[in-house]
Design a protein around this motif. Sequence first.
Motif, PDB file in Angstrom:
ATOM      1  N   GLN A  17       0.827  -1.206   0.000  1.00 19.62           N
ATOM      2  CA  GLN A  17       0.000   0.000   0.000  1.00 19.62           C
ATOM      3  C   GLN A  17       0.864   1.260   0.000  1.00 19.62           C
ATOM      4  OE1 GLN A  17      -2.290  -0.788   3.539  1.00 19.62           O
ATOM      5  NE2 GLN A  17      -4.046  -1.575   2.380  1.00 19.62           N
ATOM      6  N   GLU A  23      -5.248   5.592 -14.202  1.00 21.26           N
ATOM      7  CA  GLU A  23      -5.274   4.127 -14.211  1.00 21.26           C
ATOM      8  C   GLU A  23      -4.326   3.540 -15.250  1.00 21.26           C
ATOM      9  OE1 GLU A  23      -8.253   0.370 -15.032  1.00 21.26           O
ATOM     10  OE2 GLU A  23      -9.127   2.310 -14.517  1.00 21.26           O
ATOM     11  N   ASN A  52      -0.204  -5.150  -6.540  1.00 23.08           N
ATOM     12  CA  ASN A  52      -1.620  -5.498  -6.543  1.00 23.08           C
ATOM     13  C   ASN A  52      -1.816  -7.011  -6.641  1.00 23.08           C
ATOM     14  OD1 ASN A  52      -4.355  -4.972  -6.446  1.00 23.08           O
ATOM     15  ND2 ASN A  52      -4.543  -4.633  -8.643  1.00 23.08           N
ATOM     16  N   LEU A 100      -2.504  -6.818  -2.745  1.00 22.93           N
ATOM     17  CA  LEU A 100      -3.682  -5.981  -2.571  1.00 22.93           C
ATOM     18  C   LEU A 100      -4.923  -6.565  -3.237  1.00 22.93           C
ATOM     19  CD1 LEU A 100      -1.880  -2.563  -3.094  1.00 22.93           C
ATOM     20  CD2 LEU A 100      -2.282  -3.815  -0.962  1.00 22.93           C
ATOM     21  N   LYS A 101      -4.738  -7.196  -4.394  1.00 22.69           N
ATOM     22  CA  LYS A 101      -5.781  -7.970  -5.070  1.00 22.69           C
ATOM     23  C   LYS A 101      -7.062  -7.161  -5.278  1.00 22.69           C
ATOM     24  CE  LYS A 101      -3.874 -12.180  -2.997  1.00 22.69           C
ATOM     25  NZ  LYS A 101      -2.979 -12.439  -4.126  1.00 22.69           N
ATOM     26  N   LYS A 102      -6.895  -5.957  -5.798  1.00 26.28           N
ATOM     27  CA  LYS A 102      -8.019  -5.088  -6.104  1.00 26.28           C
ATOM     28  C   LYS A 102      -8.167  -4.929  -7.613  1.00 26.28           C
ATOM     29  CE  LYS A 102      -7.526  -2.107  -1.986  1.00 26.28           C
ATOM     30  NZ  LYS A 102      -8.885  -2.271  -1.404  1.00 26.28           N
ATOM     31  N   ASP A 103      -9.353  -4.548  -8.040  1.00 32.64           N
ATOM     32  CA  ASP A 103      -9.525  -4.096  -9.407  1.00 32.64           C
ATOM     33  C   ASP A 103      -8.607  -2.898  -9.621  1.00 32.64           C
ATOM     34  OD1 ASP A 103     -11.327  -3.864 -11.973  1.00 32.64           O
ATOM     35  OD2 ASP A 103     -11.279  -1.858 -11.073  1.00 32.64           O
ATOM     36  N   GLU A 135     -10.153   0.426  -9.006  1.00 29.67           N
ATOM     37  CA  GLU A 135     -10.413   0.624  -7.577  1.00 29.67           C
ATOM     38  C   GLU A 135      -9.133   1.014  -6.850  1.00 29.67           C
ATOM     39  OE1 GLU A 135     -11.877  -1.970  -3.653  1.00 29.67           O
ATOM     40  OE2 GLU A 135     -11.719  -2.912  -5.630  1.00 29.67           O
ATOM     41  N   LEU A 136      -8.028   0.367  -7.191  1.00 26.12           N
ATOM     42  CA  LEU A 136      -6.765   0.668  -6.527  1.00 26.12           C
ATOM     43  C   LEU A 136      -6.273   2.067  -6.892  1.00 26.12           C
ATOM     44  CD1 LEU A 136      -4.507  -0.223  -4.672  1.00 26.12           C
ATOM     45  CD2 LEU A 136      -3.413  -1.360  -6.616  1.00 26.12           C
ATOM     46  N   TRP A 174      -8.291   4.439  -4.902  1.00 24.32           N
ATOM     47  CA  TRP A 174      -7.851   4.363  -3.502  1.00 24.32           C
ATOM     48  C   TRP A 174      -6.584   5.190  -3.299  1.00 24.32           C
ATOM     49  CZ3 TRP A 174      -3.216   2.599  -1.525  1.00 24.32           C
ATOM     50  CH2 TRP A 174      -3.141   2.471  -0.126  1.00 24.32           C
TER      51      TRP A 174
END
Length: 302
Positions: free
Chosen positions: A230, A253, A266, A270-273, A276-277, A280
């Motif tokens: 993060q 993006e 990721n 973090l394993k986010k779209d 979305e990341l 964030w």
Amino acid sequence: MKLPGTMRVFERGWLSSNNILFTGAHETALVDSGYATHAAQTLALVSHALQGRKLDRLVNTHLHSDHCGGNAALQAEYACRTSIPAAEADKVRSWNEDALTYKATGQQCPRFTFDDTISPGDLLTLGDMTWQAMGAPGHDPHSLILYCADERVLISADALWQNGFGVVFPELEGEPGFGDVRATLELIASLDVKLVIPGHGAPFTEVGKALETAFSRVEYFMGDPARNAQNAVKVLLKFLLLEKQSIALEELEPMLTGMYLFQESNRRYLKKDASELAHWAVAQLVRAGAAEVKAGRLVNKD
């Protein structure tokens, strides 16, 4: 504690590392050269301080772009002898931007050359003082720190700042790094240091307090490696913003997903779209007061 008379520190903004200029009786030298887009400023600072002398030697603690991005400009201006960490020699010789992480971070670094290398244990004469190079893996596997025992001064690069240390990049790619950070901090703690010149931020004398903060931070990351990921995502975005000052929100993006280290952070932790990341990361910078959103753009705030 005052700096020795043959040393001068140029404290730079966070896009560039600090530069340390040495004016010895027989040789001048600069440790680290800042980021590429600040190269003209670096040249002006060095030229003014040298007062007509030439720059004889350039030394890099490690080869992240904010520490060596001014190398090419300094070499063109002064034809200075350039010394880099020995473990990086083949990457520079072949100019492998993947291995040097410039592509992985989406950062610039004009191609430069080198004349010799520095290994842990080597002794350097800078500013008529003897400095020992020491291995400082963690933030970067091949980073060096420089210690002058006579003056009790440490050039710590990104191994120790007043409030932490640099992103632990090896962990983002699944390689061990936290243990190396802790070992490097233990090495620094074993030295008789009265003044630390970090890679970023002002020189400081509260060495024990800084080490306590750094040890606490690495334990925090070890407790959950996603925290380091993060932090890395926020740092990568902030670096982009420092360089560009303003970025259209729709461009964020694709810019971030084009960075290998963003992708790996990721994928592994973090394993986010991706969208979305990216959102964030923007929200985190805005909340911290490091950026603001204006008219559809993310704008840097210092």
